[in-house]
Design a protein around this motif. Structure first.
Motif, PDB file in Angstrom:
ATOM      1  N   GLY A  32       0.830  -1.206   0.000  1.00  0.00           N
ATOM      2  CA  GLY A  32       0.000   0.000   0.000  1.00  0.00           C
ATOM      3  C   GLY A  32       0.858   1.247   0.000  1.00  0.00           C
ATOM      4  O   GLY A  32       1.886   1.321  -0.677  1.00  0.00           O
ATOM      5  N   PHE A  33       0.451   2.221   0.800  1.00  0.00           N
ATOM      6  CA  PHE A  33       1.214   3.470   0.902  1.00  0.00           C
ATOM      7  C   PHE A  33       2.566   3.267   1.565  1.00  0.00           C
ATOM      8  O   PHE A  33       3.407   4.154   1.564  1.00  0.00           O
ATOM      9  N   GLY A  34       2.785   2.088   2.149  1.00  0.00           N
ATOM     10  CA  GLY A  34       4.061   1.791   2.796  1.00  0.00           C
ATOM     11  C   GLY A  34       5.245   1.938   1.860  1.00  0.00           C
ATOM     12  O   GLY A  34       6.368   2.168   2.298  1.00  0.00           O
ATOM     13  N   ILE A  35       5.009   1.818   0.572  1.00  0.00           N
ATOM     14  CA  ILE A  35       6.079   1.963  -0.407  1.00  0.00           C
ATOM     15  C   ILE A  35       6.754   3.324  -0.305  1.00  0.00           C
ATOM     16  O   ILE A  35       7.953   3.456  -0.506  1.00  0.00           O
ATOM     17  N   PHE A  36       5.998   4.347   0.045  1.00  0.00           N
ATOM     18  CA  PHE A  36       6.547   5.700   0.109  1.00  0.00           C
ATOM     19  C   PHE A  36       7.413   5.925   1.342  1.00  0.00           C
ATOM     20  O   PHE A  36       8.151   6.905   1.418  1.00  0.00           O
ATOM     21  N   LYS A  37       7.350   5.014   2.313  1.00  0.00           N
ATOM     22  CA  LYS A  37       8.141   5.140   3.541  1.00  0.00           C
ATOM     23  C   LYS A  37       9.232   4.081   3.630  1.00  0.00           C
ATOM     24  O   LYS A  37       9.881   3.957   4.655  1.00  0.00           O
ATOM     25  N   ASP A  38       9.422   3.322   2.578  1.00  0.00           N
ATOM     26  CA  ASP A  38      10.381   2.215   2.590  1.00  0.00           C
ATOM     27  C   ASP A  38      11.398   2.392   1.458  1.00  0.00           C
ATOM     28  O   ASP A  38      11.189   1.937   0.334  1.00  0.00           O
ATOM     29  N   PRO A  39      12.520   3.056   1.759  1.00  0.00           N
ATOM     30  CA  PRO A  39      13.517   3.319   0.718  1.00  0.00           C
ATOM     31  C   PRO A  39      14.096   2.048   0.101  1.00  0.00           C
ATOM     32  O   PRO A  39      14.417   2.029  -1.088  1.00  0.00           O
ATOM     33  N   GLU A  40      14.218   0.968   0.881  1.00  0.00           N
ATOM     34  CA  GLU A  40      14.756  -0.277   0.346  1.00  0.00           C
ATOM     35  C   GLU A  40      13.811  -0.892  -0.682  1.00  0.00           C
ATOM     36  O   GLU A  40      14.243  -1.359  -1.733  1.00  0.00           O
ATOM     37  N   ARG A  41      12.529  -0.880  -0.387  1.00  0.00           N
ATOM     38  CA  ARG A  41      11.540  -1.436  -1.315  1.00  0.00           C
ATOM     39  C   ARG A  41      11.470  -0.562  -2.571  1.00  0.00           C
ATOM     40  O   ARG A  41      11.366  -1.067  -3.683  1.00  0.00           O
ATOM     41  N   MET A  42      11.549   0.732  -2.403  1.00  0.00           N
ATOM     42  CA  MET A  42      11.531   1.641  -3.544  1.00  0.00           C
ATOM     43  C   MET A  42      12.765   1.404  -4.426  1.00  0.00           C
ATOM     44  O   MET A  42      12.659   1.386  -5.656  1.00  0.00           O
ATOM     45  N   ALA A  43      13.913   1.181  -3.793  1.00  0.00           N
ATOM     46  CA  ALA A  43      15.135   0.905  -4.554  1.00  0.00           C
ATOM     47  C   ALA A  43      15.012  -0.421  -5.311  1.00  0.00           C
ATOM     48  O   ALA A  43      15.476  -0.527  -6.452  1.00  0.00           O
ATOM     49  N   LEU A  44      14.377  -1.420  -4.697  1.00  0.00           N
ATOM     50  CA  LEU A  44      14.166  -2.704  -5.355  1.00  0.00           C
ATOM     51  C   LEU A  44      13.283  -2.539  -6.593  1.00  0.00           C
ATOM     52  O   LEU A  44      13.567  -3.102  -7.654  1.00  0.00           O
ATOM     53  N   LEU A  45      12.239  -1.733  -6.475  1.00  0.00           N
ATOM     54  CA  LEU A  45      11.366  -1.476  -7.628  1.00  0.00           C
ATOM     55  C   LEU A  45      12.126  -0.753  -8.735  1.00  0.00           C
ATOM     56  O   LEU A  45      11.972  -1.077  -9.913  1.00  0.00           O
ATOM     57  N   ARG A  46      12.935   0.204  -8.356  1.00  0.00           N
ATOM     58  CA  ARG A  46      13.722   0.933  -9.365  1.00  0.00           C
ATOM     59  C   ARG A  46      14.697  -0.001 -10.077  1.00  0.00           C
ATOM     60  O   ARG A  46      14.883   0.070 -11.283  1.00  0.00           O
TER      61      ARG A  46
END
Length: 70
Positions: A32-46
């Protein structure tokens, strides 16, 4: 079971579990919105986006899903 190369991004674990029953590929959760508070998960998506020509995004048609897709 369908095998594809591209990753699929979904909102939650139930979405991931359901999709993994029919598709063999990398399935990433945003939590959910947790993606915006999780830099590691965001980096994995990138990183997944850089390695693939496409990433499929499967979100719910609600406010949260709209925000994630943008």
């Amino acid at each position: 079971m369908l095998t594809i190369r591209e990753a699929i991004v979904v909102e939650g674990r139930y979405d991931k579990n359901t999709l993994s029953q029919v598709v063999d590929t990398l399935i990433l959760e945003t939590n959910g919105f947790g993606i915006f508070k999780d830099p590691e998960r965001m980096a994995l998506l990138r990183k997944a986006a850089e390695k693939s020509s496409k990433i499929y995004l499967a979100t719910d048609p609600d406010r949260e899903g709209e925000a994630i897709s943008w």
